[in-house]
Structure formats: C-alpha cells, structure tokens
Scaffold this active site. Structure first.
Site, short mmCIF file in Angstrom:
data_model
loop_
_atom_site.label_atom_id
_atom_site.label_comp_id
_atom_site.label_asym_id
_atom_site.label_seq_id
_atom_site.Cartn_x
_atom_site.Cartn_y
_atom_site.Cartn_z
N CYS A 119 -2.26 4.91 -4.98
CA CYS A 119 -2.59 3.85 -5.20
C CYS A 119 -4.27 3.51 -5.74
CB CYS A 119 -3.23 3.00 -3.52
SG CYS A 119 -2.47 1.90 -2.15
N HIS A 142 1.09 -1.24 0.03
CA HIS A 142 0.13 0.03 0.16
C HIS A 142 1.11 1.34 0.10
CE1 HIS A 142 -3.88 -1.63 0.28
NE2 HIS A 142 -2.94 -2.91 1.57
#
Length: 110
Positions: free
Chosen positions: A33, A21
C-alpha cells in the site's frame, strides 16, 4: 487487493484510479500500500504542482480510493504528463511483478 485502473485515450494515459487495500500487512505496516500510494502521490504532485497541469481529483478519507485524471488531455504540457504517467505505469508494474497477489494493474480505453 489493490486494483489500479489506468485510463487511456488515443494512445495516451489520461488518468489512474486506485481502489482497495493490498492486505499484505496490517494497516500502517503494509509496504505494498505504501509503495503504490507513494508512486501515485508523487505522480499527482508532479503533474499538478511541478507541471501546473489541471487535474480532476477524487479520493476517500480511508485511503482505499484515489483517482486523478487530466482535465484537458490537449493541454500544452501533455507530452510531459505522458512521461510521468508512463513512468508511474512502469513503477506499478514492477510492484505487481513482486506482489501479484496484492495488486493488479488494468488498462482501460476511455
């Protein structure tokens, strides 16, 4: 941090694996992201749906892992596949240039 590994064989790109992430912002608000995921999904859909190229796919339900690769790198549409995957590489490099603390792109010979 997002790590995207681009797999190459005989000079051509055979697949991509996305792990992690970005940590740029909270879940659901992370533009890094979102940008990386959108580019990967667009390329995956172009390869599989538009070009009809068979792919191997593996992904995690939490969004922290997504991997696809050409099932048959000798497939008839492989030249068209390379155009999409080289374009994906350029897009990911552009994101990495601006957000180098949140994404890294690795090229791996397989």
């Amino acid at each position: 941090m997002i790590t995207v590994t681009m797999k190459r064989s005989d000079g051509g790109i055979t697949g991509f694996t996305y792990e992690g992430h970005a940590g740029y912002a909270d879940h659901g608000q992370d533009i890094v992201c979102s940008a990386v995921t959108a580019q990967l999904m667009m390329t995956y859909n172009g390869l599989e749906t538009v070009l009809g190229i068979p792919l191997d796919l593996d992904m995690a339900s939490d969004g922290g892992y997504f991997s696809f690769s050409l099932k048959d790198p000798a497939e008839a549409n492989v030249a068209k596949a390379q155009v999409l995957m080289e374009t994906l590489k350029l897009g990911l490099l552009a994101i990495q240039t601006q957000y180098e603390e949140n994404i890294t792109l690795i090229e791996e010979e397989v």
